[in-house]
Design a protein around this motif. Structure first.
Motif, PDB file in Angstrom:
ATOM      1  N   UNK A  44       0.851  -1.184   0.000  1.00 34.18           N
ATOM      2  CA  UNK A  44       0.000   0.000   0.000  1.00 34.18           C
ATOM      3  C   UNK A  44       0.895   1.245   0.000  1.00 34.18           C
ATOM      4  N   UNK A  45       0.409   2.298  -0.617  1.00 34.73           N
ATOM      5  CA  UNK A  45       1.149   3.556  -0.688  1.00 34.73           C
ATOM      6  C   UNK A  45       0.343   4.653  -0.004  1.00 34.73           C
ATOM      7  N   UNK A  46       0.935   5.309   0.986  1.00 28.77           N
ATOM      8  CA  UNK A  46       0.282   6.444   1.641  1.00 28.77           C
ATOM      9  C   UNK A  46       0.664   7.688   0.854  1.00 28.77           C
ATOM     10  N   UNK A  47      -0.297   8.206   0.073  1.00 29.13           N
ATOM     11  CA  UNK A  47       0.003   9.245  -0.916  1.00 29.13           C
ATOM     12  C   UNK A  47      -0.071  10.651  -0.330  1.00 29.13           C
ATOM     13  N   UNK A  48       0.943  11.006   0.472  1.00 31.09           N
ATOM     14  CA  UNK A  48       1.019  12.369   1.007  1.00 31.09           C
ATOM     15  C   UNK A  48       1.400  13.383  -0.074  1.00 31.09           C
ATOM     16  N   UNK A  49       1.691  12.883  -1.259  1.00 26.81           N
ATOM     17  CA  UNK A  49       1.865  13.761  -2.417  1.00 26.81           C
ATOM     18  C   UNK A  49       0.590  14.550  -2.699  1.00 26.81           C
ATOM     19  N   UNK A  50      -0.543  14.033  -2.240  1.00 29.56           N
ATOM     20  CA  UNK A  50      -1.841  14.666  -2.479  1.00 29.56           C
ATOM     21  C   UNK A  50      -2.284  15.537  -1.307  1.00 29.56           C
ATOM     22  N   UNK A 166      -1.642   7.286  11.947  1.00 28.65           N
ATOM     23  CA  UNK A 166      -2.982   7.009  12.473  1.00 28.65           C
ATOM     24  C   UNK A 166      -3.937   6.664  11.337  1.00 28.65           C
ATOM     25  N   UNK A 167      -3.867   7.401  10.255  1.00 29.00           N
ATOM     26  CA  UNK A 167      -4.729   7.124   9.101  1.00 29.00           C
ATOM     27  C   UNK A 167      -4.368   5.801   8.444  1.00 29.00           C
ATOM     28  N   UNK A 168      -3.075   5.500   8.388  1.00 28.57           N
ATOM     29  CA  UNK A 168      -2.642   4.215   7.814  1.00 28.57           C
ATOM     30  C   UNK A 168      -3.300   3.058   8.560  1.00 28.57           C
ATOM     31  N   UNK A 169      -3.220   3.091   9.875  1.00 23.58           N
ATOM     32  CA  UNK A 169      -3.795   2.014  10.678  1.00 23.58           C
ATOM     33  C   UNK A 169      -5.307   1.938  10.499  1.00 23.58           C
ATOM     34  N   UNK A 181       5.144  -4.126   7.883  1.00 25.92           N
ATOM     35  CA  UNK A 181       6.276  -3.228   7.644  1.00 25.92           C
ATOM     36  C   UNK A 181       5.753  -1.879   7.159  1.00 25.92           C
ATOM     37  N   UNK A 182       6.332  -0.818   7.698  1.00 30.14           N
ATOM     38  CA  UNK A 182       6.041   0.538   7.235  1.00 30.14           C
ATOM     39  C   UNK A 182       7.370   1.242   6.997  1.00 30.14           C
ATOM     40  N   UNK A 183       7.578   1.756   5.796  1.00 32.43           N
ATOM     41  CA  UNK A 183       8.819   2.446   5.455  1.00 32.43           C
ATOM     42  C   UNK A 183       8.540   3.928   5.260  1.00 32.43           C
ATOM     43  N   UNK A 307       2.370  -7.597   4.552  1.00 34.13           N
ATOM     44  CA  UNK A 307       1.617  -6.372   4.278  1.00 34.13           C
ATOM     45  C   UNK A 307       2.559  -5.199   4.540  1.00 34.13           C
ATOM     46  N   UNK A 308       2.806  -4.410   3.511  1.00 31.71           N
ATOM     47  CA  UNK A 308       3.776  -3.317   3.626  1.00 31.71           C
ATOM     48  C   UNK A 308       3.135  -1.996   3.225  1.00 31.71           C
ATOM     49  N   UNK A 309       3.529  -0.935   3.931  1.00 31.75           N
ATOM     50  CA  UNK A 309       3.082   0.414   3.599  1.00 31.75           C
ATOM     51  C   UNK A 309       4.302   1.268   3.302  1.00 31.75           C
TER      52      UNK A 309
END
Length: 327
Positions: A44-50, A166-169, A181-183, A307-309
């Motif tokens: 999964x990608x947390x898109x803080x680019x947006x 917090x939003x990821x979880x 895993x979260x990078x 499961x990786x973020x």
């Protein structure tokens, strides 16, 4: 700041989430079948680019500025940044009706300088190699009676950035998943610290990793030695957003307890990641926002069966450089 009582907590992140709700963007957690196939994991990608202003930095800036007492706001704020924190502070100050002065390196991307000024901030340039941005900012803040807003080493900044974790979880729970895993891309470590606090509070078994440019891997070296290491150079990577000289005091106090380790990626690997994000994922990611993705694509992060973020922390990149990187 080494007293544990001064460190932010998961409860502070919950409070920050309420404070920024309706102002900051709740960015999507994007599932990537392309990355699943390539890596053997569920990615999964947390898109803080947006995010508002194009990076996660707006979260911490607004969280801190919103807590400045009314009687102090007319004197404004002063910050120092290569660009993303600059824009976050400038935008938050504008929303709250506060003047802002931002100390930026003369070699910061032109688009970041222009966008900061367009948000109404006064931009003061300095020489990254020969001058101290902290000293310049402190001098201006003292002269104006303004509040200094550091880019990462402050409990309110860390708490604001922690809303990313917090939003990821929350979003993974809604999907019936939990992260292995979260990078997180790391400069001073504020985003990493906030994400680690939020994620570990709900998923204690998750492994958190910092991702840094090659030769600027002060977090990885600090985790290995147990003390805050410094980078030998102040510039020399396309990842302009990640060139802090060393981990912060507060951020390292948190990260050394919660982070599993650090990885690094070369400029060539980062360039390939920026191109991959554009061509395969249809996302614009700046070099500093793509280091964790670069480490994933290079095989430095092994996510097989996990499961990786991957946090894509920013998308503010000059058009000329971006065109070169995506080929």
């Amino acid at each position: 700041m080494s007293n544990p009582q001064t460190l932010p907590t998961a409860a502070d992140i919950d409070a920050a989430a309420g404070r920024i709700a309706g102002v900051a963007v709740r960015t999507p957690l994007v599932h990537s079948p392309v990355l699943d196939a390539r890596t053997g994991g569920r990615v999964f990608l947390k898109a803080e680019t947006l995010q508002r202003t194009g990076s996660f930095k707006f979260r911490g800036a607004f969280n801190m500025l919103a807590q400045i007492p009314e009687h102090q706001r007319e004197n404004g704020v002063v910050a120092y940044s290569s660009g993303n924190h600059a824009q976050g502070v400038a935008a938050a100050a504008k929303l709250l009706g506060m003047p802002a002065v931002i100390v930026m390196p003369a070699d910061a991307p032109a688009s970041k300088r222009a966008r900061t000024a367009a948000l109404g901030a006064e931009v003061v340039l300095y020489d990254r190699v020969h001058e101290s941005r902290e000293a310049i900012a402190e001098r201006i803040a003292t002269a104006r009676g303004a509040t200094l807003v550091p880019p990462f080493d402050h409990p309110k900044i860390v708490a604001g950035q922690g809303t990313v974790g917090r939003e990821i979880i929350e979003d993974l729970v809604a999907l019936g998943a939990s992260p292995d895993l979260v990078a997180v891309n790391a400069s001073g470590g504020g985003l990493t610290a906030g994400v680690a606090l939020a994620v570990k509070a709900k998923a204690a078994a998750a492994n958190i990793f910092t991702a840094e440019p090659e030769n600027f891997d002060d977090h990885a070296r600090s985790f290995a030695s147990g003390v805050r290491e410094r980078n030998s150079a102040a510039s020399g990577s396309i990842c302009d957003a990640l060139l802090a000289p060393s981990p912060g005091e507060i951020t390292f106090a948190i990260n050394k307890m919660l982070v599993a380790g650090g990885v690094a990626a070369s400029d060539a690997e980062v360039a390939a990641a920026v191109a991959f994000a554009f061509h395969e994922l249809k996302l614009v990611v700046e070099p500093g926002g793509a280091v964790a993705l670069a480490a994933l694509l290079a095989g430095t992060l092994d996510v097989r069966g996990r499961v990786a973020v991957i946090v894509l922390s920013g998308g503010n990149v000059d058009a000329e450089l971006f065109a070169k990187l995506i080929g």
